[in-house]
Design a protein around this motif. Structure first.
Motif, PDB file in Angstrom:
ATOM      1  N   ILE A  86       0.833  -1.210   0.000  1.00 17.77           N
ATOM      2  CA  ILE A  86       0.000   0.000   0.000  1.00 17.77           C
ATOM      3  C   ILE A  86       0.868   1.260   0.000  1.00 17.77           C
ATOM      4  O   ILE A  86       0.648   2.185  -0.777  1.00 17.77           O
ATOM      5  N   LEU A  87       1.881   1.258   0.874  1.00 18.72           N
ATOM      6  CA  LEU A  87       2.763   2.429   0.935  1.00 18.72           C
ATOM      7  C   LEU A  87       3.494   2.616  -0.389  1.00 18.72           C
ATOM      8  O   LEU A  87       3.754   3.737  -0.829  1.00 18.72           O
ATOM      9  N   GLY A  88       3.813   1.485  -1.028  1.00 18.08           N
ATOM     10  CA  GLY A  88       4.562   1.511  -2.286  1.00 18.08           C
ATOM     11  C   GLY A  88       3.815   2.201  -3.429  1.00 18.08           C
ATOM     12  O   GLY A  88       4.400   2.539  -4.445  1.00 18.08           O
ATOM     13  N   ARG A  89       2.498   2.411  -3.227  1.00 18.93           N
ATOM     14  CA  ARG A  89       1.743   3.130  -4.265  1.00 18.93           C
ATOM     15  C   ARG A  89       2.073   4.616  -4.258  1.00 18.93           C
ATOM     16  O   ARG A  89       1.749   5.332  -5.194  1.00 18.93           O
ATOM     17  N   CYS A  90       2.670   5.089  -3.162  1.00 19.45           N
ATOM     18  CA  CYS A  90       2.966   6.526  -3.140  1.00 19.45           C
ATOM     19  C   CYS A  90       4.412   6.831  -2.782  1.00 19.45           C
ATOM     20  O   CYS A  90       4.776   7.968  -2.540  1.00 19.45           O
ATOM     21  N   MET A  91       5.236   5.801  -2.729  1.00 18.38           N
ATOM     22  CA  MET A  91       6.675   6.036  -2.509  1.00 18.38           C
ATOM     23  C   MET A  91       7.434   4.808  -3.019  1.00 18.38           C
ATOM     24  O   MET A  91       6.812   3.808  -3.361  1.00 18.38           O
ATOM     25  N   SER A  92       8.739   4.898  -3.048  1.00 23.97           N
ATOM     26  CA  SER A  92       9.507   3.777  -3.589  1.00 23.97           C
ATOM     27  C   SER A  92       9.405   2.566  -2.654  1.00 23.97           C
ATOM     28  O   SER A  92       9.131   2.716  -1.461  1.00 23.97           O
ATOM     29  N   PRO A  93       9.603   1.370  -3.182  1.00 25.32           N
ATOM     30  CA  PRO A  93       9.531   0.168  -2.347  1.00 25.32           C
ATOM     31  C   PRO A  93      10.484   0.216  -1.151  1.00 25.32           C
ATOM     32  O   PRO A  93      10.141  -0.232  -0.066  1.00 25.32           O
ATOM     33  N   ILE A  94      11.688   0.773  -1.373  1.00 24.04           N
ATOM     34  CA  ILE A  94      12.667   0.849  -0.286  1.00 24.04           C
ATOM     35  C   ILE A  94      12.156   1.751   0.832  1.00 24.04           C
ATOM     36  O   ILE A  94      12.216   1.407   2.013  1.00 24.04           O
ATOM     37  N   LEU A  95      11.608   2.906   0.430  1.00 26.60           N
ATOM     38  CA  LEU A  95      11.059   3.820   1.431  1.00 26.60           C
ATOM     39  C   LEU A  95       9.862   3.181   2.127  1.00 26.60           C
ATOM     40  O   LEU A  95       9.707   3.300   3.336  1.00 26.60           O
ATOM     41  N   GLN A 148       9.299   0.130   2.700  1.00 32.46           N
ATOM     42  CA  GLN A 148       9.757  -0.839   3.686  1.00 32.46           C
ATOM     43  C   GLN A 148      10.302  -0.136   4.930  1.00 32.46           C
ATOM     44  O   GLN A 148      10.026  -0.537   6.056  1.00 32.46           O
ATOM     45  N   SER A 149      11.043   0.940   4.723  1.00 33.96           N
ATOM     46  CA  SER A 149      11.644   1.566   5.894  1.00 33.96           C
ATOM     47  C   SER A 149      10.593   2.300   6.731  1.00 33.96           C
ATOM     48  O   SER A 149      10.661   2.291   7.957  1.00 33.96           O
ATOM     49  N   VAL A 150       9.588   2.882   6.070  1.00 36.23           N
ATOM     50  CA  VAL A 150       8.497   3.543   6.820  1.00 36.23           C
ATOM     51  C   VAL A 150       7.730   2.501   7.639  1.00 36.23           C
ATOM     52  O   VAL A 150       7.440   2.695   8.825  1.00 36.23           O
ATOM     53  N   ARG A 151       7.451   1.379   7.000  1.00 36.28           N
ATOM     54  CA  ARG A 151       6.719   0.307   7.697  1.00 36.28           C
ATOM     55  C   ARG A 151       7.529  -0.203   8.886  1.00 36.28           C
ATOM     56  O   ARG A 151       7.033  -0.362   9.989  1.00 36.28           O
ATOM     57  N   ARG A 152       8.820  -0.457   8.664  1.00 33.33           N
ATOM     58  CA  ARG A 152       9.673  -0.984   9.738  1.00 33.33           C
ATOM     59  C   ARG A 152       9.746  -0.043  10.928  1.00 33.33           C
ATOM     60  O   ARG A 152       9.639  -0.454  12.073  1.00 33.33           O
ATOM     61  N   LEU A 184       2.511   5.323  10.954  1.00 36.07           N
ATOM     62  CA  LEU A 184       2.764   5.369   9.509  1.00 36.07           C
ATOM     63  C   LEU A 184       2.526   6.768   8.957  1.00 36.07           C
ATOM     64  O   LEU A 184       3.193   7.205   8.027  1.00 36.07           O
ATOM     65  N   ALA A 185       1.554   7.442   9.560  1.00 38.46           N
ATOM     66  CA  ALA A 185       1.147   8.734   9.022  1.00 38.46           C
ATOM     67  C   ALA A 185       2.339   9.682   8.894  1.00 38.46           C
ATOM     68  O   ALA A 185       2.491  10.366   7.875  1.00 38.46           O
ATOM     69  N   ALA A 186       3.204   9.688   9.908  1.00 35.49           N
ATOM     70  CA  ALA A 186       4.357  10.586   9.884  1.00 35.49           C
ATOM     71  C   ALA A 186       5.236  10.300   8.665  1.00 35.49           C
ATOM     72  O   ALA A 186       5.604  11.222   7.930  1.00 35.49           O
ATOM     73  N   GLY A 187       5.516   9.014   8.452  1.00 38.51           N
ATOM     74  CA  GLY A 187       6.369   8.634   7.327  1.00 38.51           C
ATOM     75  C   GLY A 187       5.715   8.948   5.992  1.00 38.51           C
ATOM     76  O   GLY A 187       6.383   9.400   5.046  1.00 38.51           O
ATOM     77  N   VAL A 188       4.397   8.725   5.920  1.00 37.73           N
ATOM     78  CA  VAL A 188       3.686   8.998   4.674  1.00 37.73           C
ATOM     79  C   VAL A 188       3.750  10.489   4.364  1.00 37.73           C
ATOM     80  O   VAL A 188       4.022  10.905   3.241  1.00 37.73           O
ATOM     81  N   ARG A 189       3.560  11.325   5.401  1.00 37.36           N
ATOM     82  CA  ARG A 189       3.611  12.779   5.182  1.00 37.36           C
ATOM     83  C   ARG A 189       4.988  13.206   4.712  1.00 37.36           C
ATOM     84  O   ARG A 189       5.130  14.117   3.908  1.00 37.36           O
TER      85      ARG A 189
END
Ligand SMILES: Nc1ncnc2c1ncn2[C@@H]1O[C@H](COP(=O)(O)OP(=O)(O)OP(=O)(O)O)[C@@H](O)[C@H]1O
Ligand SMILES: [Mg+2]
Length: 215
Positions: free
Chosen positions: A10-19, A21-25, A50-55
């Protein structure tokens, strides 16, 4: 797919896969859930982190969408069984030893009806009675439910719930060093060994054990 991968997807739809993963972790670490152990029921807590990382990393107009998608995933949290599962669900209230016998025979009948062979039927019946007996003995009762596994898997899904004191030494019990009452290699570790999947949530509010036995 693990819940971890689902969140990253889900996060990967709005940022790179690496990011992603790191936001989720990072969010998961903040709520103190070990890697590999994230469950749907953790998502409401994870969301805030998650919200902080997504922002930080996502385009403004993609942020809401990503956070909404995580919410949607979290909605399934109190009913992981709700993903299309055939309606046939059997529920047995557990208060006394006689209910353990009932639970065992309902479990056996369902496994038979689903076409399990003799060994599979035995596995299902054993898991059901071990979980039911524990609830009666240690938690003052509870509820056990059985339903067919979600296709294409063939199996019986079992959920045992109680509002007892919780299992204090779960890790020790599952380590194999714990000597069970009968010492017959049954008990919780035995159930785990019989199962295709085995999941325990336990605490001072009670215990929830979700097991799937393959047919
Ligand atoms: N639902 C439960 N609520 C609280 N404590 C539990 C529950 N289930 C198990 N326990 C605790 O975990 C221990 C281990 O359970 P397990 O079923 O593995 O072995 P046992 O019940 O002691 O022996 P056996 O099942 O072989 O007769 C129990 O002795 C009990 O203290
Ligand atoms: Mg037991």
């Amino acid at each position: 797919v693990s819940v971890e991968r689902a969140v990253e997807e889900i996060l990967g739809r709005c940022m790179s896969p690496i990011l992603a993963q790191s936001v989720r972790r990072r969010a998961q670490r903040a709520i103190q859930v070990p890697e590999g152990a994230l469950r749907l029921s953790d998502l409401p807590r994870l969301q805030g982190e998650l919200a902080a990382g997504v922002r930080l990393f996502a385009e403004p107009n993609a942020q809401r969408q990503a956070l909404d998608a995580v919410s949607a995933l979290a909605k399934g949290s109190d009913e992981p069984a709700s993903s299309p599962r055939p309606a046939e669900k059997i529920r047995v209230e557990l208060a006394a030893e006689a209910d353990v016998v009932q639970a065992r025979s309902h479990a056996r009948a369902l496994a038979e009806r689903l076409g399990g062979d003799a060994f599979a039927i035995q596995r299902v019946a054993t898991a059901a009675s071990e979980l039911a007996r524990n609830a009666v003995l240690y938690a003052g009762g509870g509820v056990i439910e059985f339903s067919p596994s979600r296709p294409p898997q063939r199996g019986v899904w079992i959920l045992a719930r109680d509002a007892g004191p919780g299992i204090g030494n779960l890790d020790h019990i599952l380590s194999g060093k714990y000597k069970s009452r009968t010492g017959l290699g049954r008990g919780l570790l035995g159930v785990k060994r019989l199962a295709r999947s085995f999941d325990v949530t336990t605490g001072s509010n009670g215990t929830r054990i979700e097991v799937e036995i393959a047919l």
